[in-house]
Design a protein around this motif. Structure first.
Motif, PDB file in Angstrom:
ATOM      1  N   ILE A  44     -14.406  34.060  16.407  1.00 16.26           N
ATOM      2  CA  ILE A  44     -15.455  33.871  15.239  1.00 16.26           C
ATOM      3  C   ILE A  44     -15.991  32.579  15.295  1.00 16.26           C
ATOM      4  N   ILE A  49      -8.571  35.544  17.425  1.00 15.89           N
ATOM      5  CA  ILE A  49      -9.727  36.158  16.784  1.00 15.89           C
ATOM      6  C   ILE A  49     -10.446  34.761  16.223  1.00 15.89           C
ATOM      7  N   LYS A  50      -9.641  33.797  15.775  1.00 16.20           N
ATOM      8  CA  LYS A  50     -10.430  32.806  14.906  1.00 16.20           C
ATOM      9  C   LYS A  50     -11.364  32.092  16.064  1.00 16.20           C
ATOM     10  N   LEU A  91      -7.161  37.488   8.302  1.00 11.82           N
ATOM     11  CA  LEU A  91      -8.148  37.548   9.462  1.00 11.82           C
ATOM     12  C   LEU A  91      -9.251  38.675   9.056  1.00 11.82           C
ATOM     13  N   ARG A 129     -11.335  29.097   8.021  1.00 10.07           N
ATOM     14  CA  ARG A 129     -10.332  28.414   7.267  1.00 10.07           C
ATOM     15  C   ARG A 129      -9.351  29.624   6.643  1.00 10.07           C
ATOM     16  N   VAL A 130      -9.890  30.631   6.506  1.00  8.70           N
ATOM     17  CA  VAL A 130      -9.305  31.808   5.810  1.00  8.70           C
ATOM     18  C   VAL A 130      -8.121  32.216   6.592  1.00  8.70           C
ATOM     19  N   LYS A 131      -6.777  32.497   6.024  1.00  7.16           N
ATOM     20  CA  LYS A 131      -5.631  32.902   6.953  1.00  7.16           C
ATOM     21  C   LYS A 131      -5.696  34.257   7.086  1.00  7.16           C
ATOM     22  N   ASP A 133      -2.616  38.657   9.520  1.00  4.64           N
ATOM     23  CA  ASP A 133      -2.521  37.254   9.095  1.00  4.64           C
ATOM     24  C   ASP A 133      -2.741  36.373  10.249  1.00  4.64           C
ATOM     25  N   SER A 134      -2.861  35.208  10.183  1.00  4.22           N
ATOM     26  CA  SER A 134      -2.960  34.081  11.126  1.00  4.22           C
ATOM     27  C   SER A 134      -2.287  32.801  10.760  1.00  4.22           C
ATOM     28  N   SER A 135      -2.145  31.900  11.876  1.00  2.00           N
ATOM     29  CA  SER A 135      -1.287  30.748  11.474  1.00  2.00           C
ATOM     30  C   SER A 135      -2.522  29.742  11.058  1.00  2.00           C
ATOM     31  N   ASP A 136      -3.794  29.973  11.179  1.00  3.17           N
ATOM     32  CA  ASP A 136      -4.770  29.184  10.688  1.00  3.17           C
ATOM     33  C   ASP A 136      -6.048  29.515  10.436  1.00  3.17           C
ATOM     34  N   LYS A 179      -8.509  26.301  17.620  1.00  2.69           N
ATOM     35  CA  LYS A 179      -8.190  27.078  16.689  1.00  2.69           C
ATOM     36  C   LYS A 179      -6.930  27.853  17.337  1.00  2.69           C
ATOM     37  N   ASN A 180      -6.008  28.104  16.822  1.00  2.00           N
ATOM     38  CA  ASN A 180      -4.651  28.717  17.503  1.00  2.00           C
ATOM     39  C   ASN A 180      -4.716  30.383  17.480  1.00  2.00           C
ATOM     40  N   ASN A 181      -5.406  30.771  16.487  1.00  2.00           N
ATOM     41  CA  ASN A 181      -5.591  32.261  16.489  1.00  2.00           C
ATOM     42  C   ASN A 181      -6.893  32.534  17.397  1.00  2.00           C
ATOM     43  N   GLU A 238      -1.298  34.488  18.462  1.00  2.00           N
ATOM     44  CA  GLU A 238      -1.364  33.149  18.324  1.00  2.00           C
ATOM     45  C   GLU A 238      -0.902  32.374  19.786  1.00  2.00           C
TER      46      GLU A 238
END
Lengths: 516, 499, 158, 81, 253
Positions: C40, C36-37, D26, D22-24, D78-81, C32-34, C143
């Motif tokens: 998670i 925060i993601k 956050l 997957r949700v963009k 918002d995020s890119s992925d 993942k690039n973000n 990002e």
């Protein structure tokens, strides 16, 4: 009281941290004395532990008194090897704390207590990892030390410190989670978390068990991330070079070394060398990767222009030394590895202390800014030279003897590639450090430097570091030489521990003797 | 077995130079006292060495074991004939060179003299350590120490040239010692750690069953690993290191450093393998031919050099190869010749270097082609130069003749007529590159120069502190021709020790 | 259902899902690039490991590892009597009446371990979030590719 | 525990995990992650691990989600992925 | 990166699954883990040792109390770490960019406010119940501590960070967090001083002569749970307060 030493060494550090936290918030000036007191006591207790282990054999300490059936409580188990590594950790902690004296106060005054709390808890976590005899407790302490080191690294003033810390968190969590998962697999199959009990259960298993194999691989991979073994070292150089000097001086020497130590512990005590070397045919692979690690670390170090980055890549190479040595399935390889854990801790400490002084006193970040350092800070350079000679492997520093034992192990077990890699990396280190010496030694030529009047002008430009920074550096240099001079005593202790009943299941290490 | 005496004398001899570092540093402001400290240390060291001579001559061996530094192998000192000879040469020439360096350094008003004298003393300690080393590990330890301690001396000028020379110096010395000698050492350690790696006449490797190509590889690793000996193809650090101040070149590159190299190789031949074992293995001839090649090639290169110090450097390479060639013949007389040649060549070559330095101090001239007619200005220097040259070539009335005589007869004993020829041809070449220097100085081609009448008043010698030592050593070269007995006795002691 | 499906799916279904969740989390952490993601993903990875452990401690037909009240009380009385007799000895004596059948209760050990793991997980998450806030402060983005680009740009400048 | 119920929760777990990654948005991702925690907490309660379930309910679904949202609020949504 | 990740994941997943057929069956009461003497011991002897029906609490706070102590330390570290990383001190402005406009929580709704006023006392009471009743029902120091912390977080969410910080200022929660660990380890040290091993609560009966060893264990467990709750509640609030306000402890969500 003496039988309570194993817990006292941790409690001293824990209460040190708590008191620093409580009292330091009110008055910042008490932080440093409290920290030093805690660390001095910890060093003294570790010396006591070492003495007791040497004279009385393995110490088993059951926390909460839950000794039977083994495994319901948590056991602390200290043999000679643990005790030596414990002493190394506390000593490095003490030296670095002394070094951090002014630095921390100047850097972030308000956060001084926080720094010392984290610092002491880091040392406590590492010490706890070393002496515990419980696989899950090791995970908890691994997290204690990881979390503190994330925070200490993220405290760096550089903008990039946070980015480095983040990738360190991600990698460190993956590593720790793999370890946890490996312990889970082990638990699933053996039903216990006590290291000795796990070992007994593995021995008692009828037939091969893929669960145990997967558990071993998971633990190994997890630790490989933690110790920055090739090819999983990407996080290390940034993390260690953008953090504050006083952090890098404790994190760089200890984190990777403790990772290696835990791997050795897993191989010796938990899985047993017979199982590791005879059941799994990984020896060639692991030594092969270690060779790659050594070569990659050395080559990358050559390409660096920043001092700390260069040292970081050297750490990668040194980890390769130790992993290769441990995986040679050979007596001398193992002895060399354990000896090198101690030696390398102090060598790395010496490098980073010197780098910290250079940054502080002269603002030196890149290697080519070091010109004339021999004249400006002769004592710092003297300490640095000793460390550098140890890294190259010049006798009588400890670096020479660990290489001697490792190469001996490589020759006896026929891993010629490893022997070659070790020699090549020594040569690369020689090139690296003499490049530094050359720059630091020549500097800018004195314009009309003739006759002895130059001697006076030389002294007038001396900008030596403060004693609080210099003493740890020189002490480290002395320790490096002492470790070298008394290496036979140390090796005797390690050997006794490996051959005796202290560490179980080392029969698969091919004995001393001729070339295999 | 010779009688063994336990004594700390070798240790004191070794450390006396190291202890001198303290007063040298403390007295850095008082140049006079500082240099005095150097001299005192030199004489103390020589005293220690000489005090051990009678016992060694009586066939006894002095030993002293320090700590057991690694499993089975201690740091150990051991004085036998071989080591004593080398120690004697090194310690006595140190005093001479110290005197000379005082003159030289002051004459040129060099910078950082304290540092110079400190590392000078440390180098001497390392040299003594090599001479008295009782086992391979101790030998290696001091060998490395010497490499490191001499680096600041080589790069003393701190300019670009010195930097390059120093870089080359370390690259070659450390590269070979770590790359070749260390693996060989560890191999020995693996094979024979039970023997403590101690040098013994029979060779500690003899009982380990090393044979065939392994033994050859090991021998070559050692021979090239101790590349201070300047054996081709690892010789080119030596001319490069000539950027050092001349006293350094003189002591270290004519005496200490290079001789430590050959001394180590001799130790490997006589103490590690043992001559008898090598004869049995029949592998030393490879080394002989490498040495022979080096002898001829370096002499030819020396002919083409115009820079006097470089010419002398190549000459040194050739002479060192003589010594290795001698010992690799494995014949008693050749080995005696080798050992004697260490001393003879040291005395001769140090004279030549000091002359080169004296010429530079007095006139600033470095090239042979500039020295036409200088003999009239500096007669003492050039007389001494000629005597030194004769000694290096091996002509009477100098000591060089004696060692060469032993070497040639040793080659004959070994039944190697081709190698005898090598000796003879190289002697001619030596003459061809050394004698013209003195000749041109006294009999310049330029008539105008030679037609001037000679008078002591027009001489312009270097300072007395620089001239006196070279006179002493040139006289020593002649004395060694007349009275070589002590040297030969020490050298043959070791053969009887060996045999 | 055939035996193979039963052995590989039903009997180990929890483990299957745990592994799948772990891999989802791990994949997110790596790719993942973000930031925060990534975090998670990290949390998912950790909870999946916890799921794995807890699944290992499950016993068919067993209840929660808390003794039912009446059992507990009788036991306590007996234990009290017992303790009166040997007030200093600990637990090692043989207790004749085994009213407690271990098969009736889930294995408590994995639960204890996982309490620790959950807390460690939230501690790591908190620290990581703090670091990512600092990153946002320094670079104005979360990002990864943009951060790396800014670092590179800063390096080229100075 | 009824195994069909178990399997349904497990399948939902995978679905929520994938969605939260997957949700963009956050904030939405954090919310879905909270749901994920809640589901896994149910699962554990079903498996008899009540203490773990309790902790996960408070820590995972509670604190984790809240601090994630706090960070998202302080940075970008918002995020890119 | 995607490919590297995918390969790593597939490889790891394959590795993990490869051992699956070696696993004991799901729910097997006689698998090595479930039938091991260790877990049998916990189930059978907990009551006898300490009289605590909730085995998880007993194992957590007694048998493996050493782990739990470090777990509490981990929580403490998390709080300290976040403060060390994020907290803006010395009055130096954080330099954070103004965060993008958000809709959430900008206005303090009267409904939310009222609900919280009703909810928070109940929540706190429940938290104390969970802490105290951990011996007999699910719960204990961690869970209760988190709920207690959550009540303060709820205050912060409903009324803003400043009112919450008035009730629990920074100095106080930091102190509370440290005191929690001091309480926990203090119990251990007390055992140490009375001549037994660290955390061997049984020996604490000498302090209260009316109780026996099992009761001493039970009470000590409650004591350490309280210590855990102190640390956990303080640190949970600290984490939220710092993260929500970018370390400035002002404004917040």
């Amino acid at each position: 009281m003496a039988e309570q030493y194993p817990i006292i060494v941790l409690l001293v550090l824990l209460f040190g941290a708590l008191f620093v936290g409580l009292a330091g918030m009110a008055d910042r000036r008490v932080c440093f004395p409290l920290t030093m007191t805690a660390l001095v006591l910890a060093v003294m207790v570790s010396v006591g532990i070492l003495q007791r282990v040497i004279s009385g054999g393995v110490i088993r300490y059951f926390v909460g008194g839950w000794s039977r059936p083994v495994g319901i409580g948590i056991e602390l188990r200290i043999d000679t090897i643990n005790a030596l590594v414990l002493l190394t950790i506390t000593t490095v902690g003490l030296l670095t704390a002394l070094f951090s004296f002014r630095r921390v106060q100047e850097d972030k005054t308000e956060k001084t207590p926080l720094f010392y709390v984290l610092y002491l808890l880091l040392i406590m976590g590492l010490s706890g990892m070393v002496i515990t005899g419980d696989a899950f407790n090791l995970y908890v302490l691994l997290e204690v030390s990881s979390l503190t080191s994330y925070a200490l690294i993220a405290m760096g003033k550089s903008r990039r410190a946070a980015v480095a810390a983040f990738s360190y968190i991600i990698m460190g969590t993956i590593g720790a989670s793999f370890y946890l998962l490996g312990v889970g697999y082990l638990y699933l199959r053996t039903g216990t978390l006590n290291m000795m009990e796990i070992h007994q259960a593995i021995l008692a298993l009828d037939g091969p068990s893929s669960t145990i194999v997967v558990a071993f691989v998971l633990i190994l991979v997890g630790l490989m991330i933690k110790m920055a073994f090739f090819p999983l070292f990407g996080w290390l150089p940034n993390a260690y070079s953008y953090c504050p000097s006083s952090t890098s001086c404790v994190v760089a020497p200890l984190m990777t070394k403790v990772g290696v130590y835990v791997m050795v512990r897993m191989m010796l005590t938990v899985f047993g060398t017979e199982w590791v070397f005879e059941n799994l045919q990984y020896t060639q692979w692991m030594v092969g990767i270690a060779v790659l690690a050594i070569l990659a670390g050395s080559v990358m170090a050559l390409a660096q222009v920043e001092l700390k980055k260069m040292f970081c890549y050297l750490i990668v190479a040194e980890v390769g030394y130790m992993v290769g040595g441990a995986w040679m399935a050979n007596h001398w390889g193992m002895v060399g590895t354990i000896y090198h854990i101690m030696g390398d801790a102090f060598m790395t400490l010496c490098m980073f202390l010197a780098a910290g002084i250079f940054v502080k006193q002269a603002g030196v970040v890149r290697i080519d800014q070091l010109d004339g350092m021999f004249r400006k800070m002769p004592w710092t350079m003297a300490g640095f030279v000793v460390g550098a000679l140890a890294m190259i492997g010049i006798p009588p520093t400890c670096g020479f003897f660990s290489k001697l034992y490792l190469i001996r192990g490589g020759m006896e077990s026929g891993h010629w590639g490893y022997v070659m890699a070790l020699l090549i990396s020594s040569l690369v280190n020689a090139v690296l450090f003499f490049r530094i010496f050359e720059i630091a030694y020549f500097g800018k030529k004195p314009a009309e430097g003739h006759g002895h009047h130059v001697d006076h002008s030389e002294e007038s430009v001396i900008k030596e570091a403060r004693p609080s920074a210099l003493i740890p550096l020189l002490a480290t240099a002395v320790i490096i030489v002492l470790l070298g001079l008394f290496n036979s005593n140390l090796v005797e202790l390690i050997e006794r521990s490996l051959q005796g009943s202290e560490v179980i299941g080392t029969r698969a290490l091919s004995s001393k003797g001729g070339l295999g | 077995m010779p009688e063994v005496i336990q004594t700390y004398m070798p240790l004191w001899a070794c450390l006396s130079a190291l202890f001198a570092v303290v007063p040298i540093v403390l007295l850095r402001r008082e140049t006079f006292l500082r240099e005095g400290a150097t001299f005192v240390a030199g004489f103390v060291m020589l005293g220690f060495v000489i005090s051990m001579v009678p016992e060694v001559l009586a066939g006894k061996v002095l030993e002293c074991t320090l700590i057991e530094i690694t499993a089975d192998v201690p740091i150990k000192f051991r004085v036998d004939g071989q080591g004593m000879l080398f120690a004697l040469v090194a310690s006595s020439l140190w005093i001479v060179t110290s005197l000379y360096s005082v003159g030289y350094m002051r004459g040129l008003k060099e910078h950082s003299q304290t540092r110079f004298f400190v590392f000078f003393a440390v180098s001497l300690t390392a040299t003594m350590g090599v001479a008295f080393a009782g086992n391979l590990l101790t030998l290696y330890l001091f060998y490395e120490m010497l490499s490191l301690a001499t680096w600041p001396l080589v790069t003393h000028h701190q300019d670009k040239e010195a930097r390059g020379g120093g870089r080359k110096y370390l690259a070659y010395l450390l590269g070979t010692s770590v790359g070749f000698a260390l693996p060989a050492l560890i191999f020995c350690y693996v094979k024979a750690s039970a023997t403590g790696l101690e040098f013994s006449a029979a060779g500690f490797l003899a009982s380990t069953g090393v044979e065939g190509s392994t033994a050859l590889v090991l021998l070559l690793l050692f021979t090239f690993g101790f590349s201070k000996a300047g054996l081709m193809p690892f010789h080119s650090w030596l001319p490069g290191a000539m950027v050092a101040p001349t006293p350094v070149s003189a002591l270290l590159h004519a005496v200490a450093v290079v001789k430590v190299g050959v001394f180590c190789i001799i130790r490997v031949f006589t103490g590690v393998f043992g001559l008898a074992f090598l004869k049995e293995l029949d592998i030393a001839i490879v080394v002989s031919w490498i040495a022979a090649f080096t002898v001829i090639t370096s002499s030819l290169i020396a002919l083409t050099q115009d820079n006097l110090k470089r010419r002398l450097a190549f000459s040194t390479i050739g002479q060192l190869a003589y010594i290795i060639l001698g010992v690799s013949l494995l014949e008693d007389r050749a080995v005696i010749g080798s050992m004697a040649h260490i001393a003879m060549h040291a005395v001769g070559k140090i004279t030549l270097f000091m002359c080169a330095g004296a010429i530079f101090v007095a006139t600033g001239k470095k090239y042979v082609s500039q020295m036409d007619g200088l003999g009239r200005k500096m007669p003492l220097t050039f007389v001494a130069f000629t005597i030194g040259a004769l000694s290096v070539i091996g002509l009477p009335p100098t000591g060089g003749l004696i060692s060469k005589f032993y070497l040639v007869t040793g080659a004959m004993d070994a039944g190697q007529p081709l190698l005898v020829t090598v000796f003879l041809v190289s002697t001619l070449l030596n003459a061809a590159y050394l004698l013209p220097v003195g000749y041109r100085a006294f009999f310049p081609r330029d008539r105008q120069l030679s037609s001037q009448p000679f008078s002591w008043k027009t001489t312009a010698e270097a300072p007395w502190a620089a001239v006196l030592p070279l006179c002493v050593t040139s006289i020593l070269a002649i004395v060694l021709f007349v009275k070589p007995q002590l040297l030969l006795k020490l050298a043959s002691l070791m053969v009887s020790d060996v045999g | 259902m055939s035996e193979i499906t039963s052995q590989y799916l039903i009997d180990h279904f929890n483990f299957w899902v745990a592994v799948v969740l772990m891999m989802i989390g791990l994949y997110a952490m790596i790719t993942k690039n973000n930031l925060i993601k990534k975090l998670i993903g990290m949390s998912i990875f950790q909870t999946a490991i916890i799921l794995f452990y807890v699944s290992a401690g499950v016993k068919e037909g067993a209840t929660i590892p808390i003794l039912e009240h009446h059992v507990a009380e009788t036991e306590q009385v007996e234990a009290g009597e017992h303790a009166e007799g040997h007030s200093t000895t600990k637990a090692s004596s043989s207790h004749e009446v085994h009213a407690i059948n271990p098969d009736d209760y889930s294995n408590p050990l994995p639960h204890v371990l996982m309490l620790t793991a959950i807390v460690v997980g939230v501690a790591t998450l908190g620290v990581a979030l703090a670091v990512s806030q600092v990153i946002y402060k320094n670079y104005g983005t979360l990002e990864e590719d943009e951060i790396l680009a800014k670092i590179k740009a800063a390096e080229n400048d100075g | 525990m009824i195994w069909q119920f178990d399997i349904i929760i497990l399948i939902f777990l995978v679905i929520t995990a994938v969605i939260s990654l997957r949700v963009k948005d956050l904030l939405a991702a954090s919310m879905v992650f909270g749901t994920y925690s809640f589901l896994i907490c149910l699962l554990w309660a079903g498996m008899g691990a009540v203490d773990v379930a309790f902790t996960e309910a408070t820590v995972g679904a509670g604190i984790s989600a809240v601090i994630l949202i706090a960070t998202v609020y302080n940075t970008r949504r918002d995020s890119s992925d | 990166m995607k490919w590297v990740g995918l390969i790593a994941v597939i490889f790891t997943g394959g590795l993990l699954l490869s051992a699956m057929d070696d696993f004991p069956n799901w729910g097997d009461a006689h698998s090595p883990a479930n039938a091991s003497p260790v877990s049998q011991y916990y189930i059978e002897k907990t009551i006898e040792d300490s009289g605590v029906p909730n085995m998880v609490t007993a194992v957590l706070a007694d048998y493996r109390g050493y782990d739990t102590m470090f777990e509490t330390v981990v929580v403490l570290i998390a709080g300290i770490a976040i403060m060390a990383i994020l907290r803006v001190m010395n009055g130096v402005p954080g330099g954070a960019r103004p965060s993008p406009a958000h809709e959430i929580g900008d206005q303090h709704d009267i409904i939310i406010g009222t609900t919280c006023r009703l909810l928070i006392p109940v929540l706190q009471l429940f938290a104390l119940y969970v802490i105290a009743h951990g011996h007999h029902s699910p719960g204990g120091g961690f869970q209760g501590g988190v709920i207690l912390g959550a009540s303060f977080i709820l205050t912060a969410i409903a009324k803003g960070l400043d009112p919450a910080l008035e009730r629990l200022p920074e100095k106080r929660y930091v102190k509370l967090a440290f005191v929690g660990v001091v309480i926990y380890s203090g119990f251990g040290v007390a055992c140490l001083l009375l001549g037994e091993n660290f955390l061997d609560y049984g020996v604490l009966q000498v302090l209260l002569p009316t109780i026996d060893a099992a009761e001493a264990r039970s009470h000590s467990m409650l004591g350490v749970e309280v210590g855990v709750a102190f640390t956990v509640s303080a640190i949970m609030f600290a984490i939220y307060a710092n993260l929500a306000s970018k370390g400035e402890l002002e404004g917040g969500l």
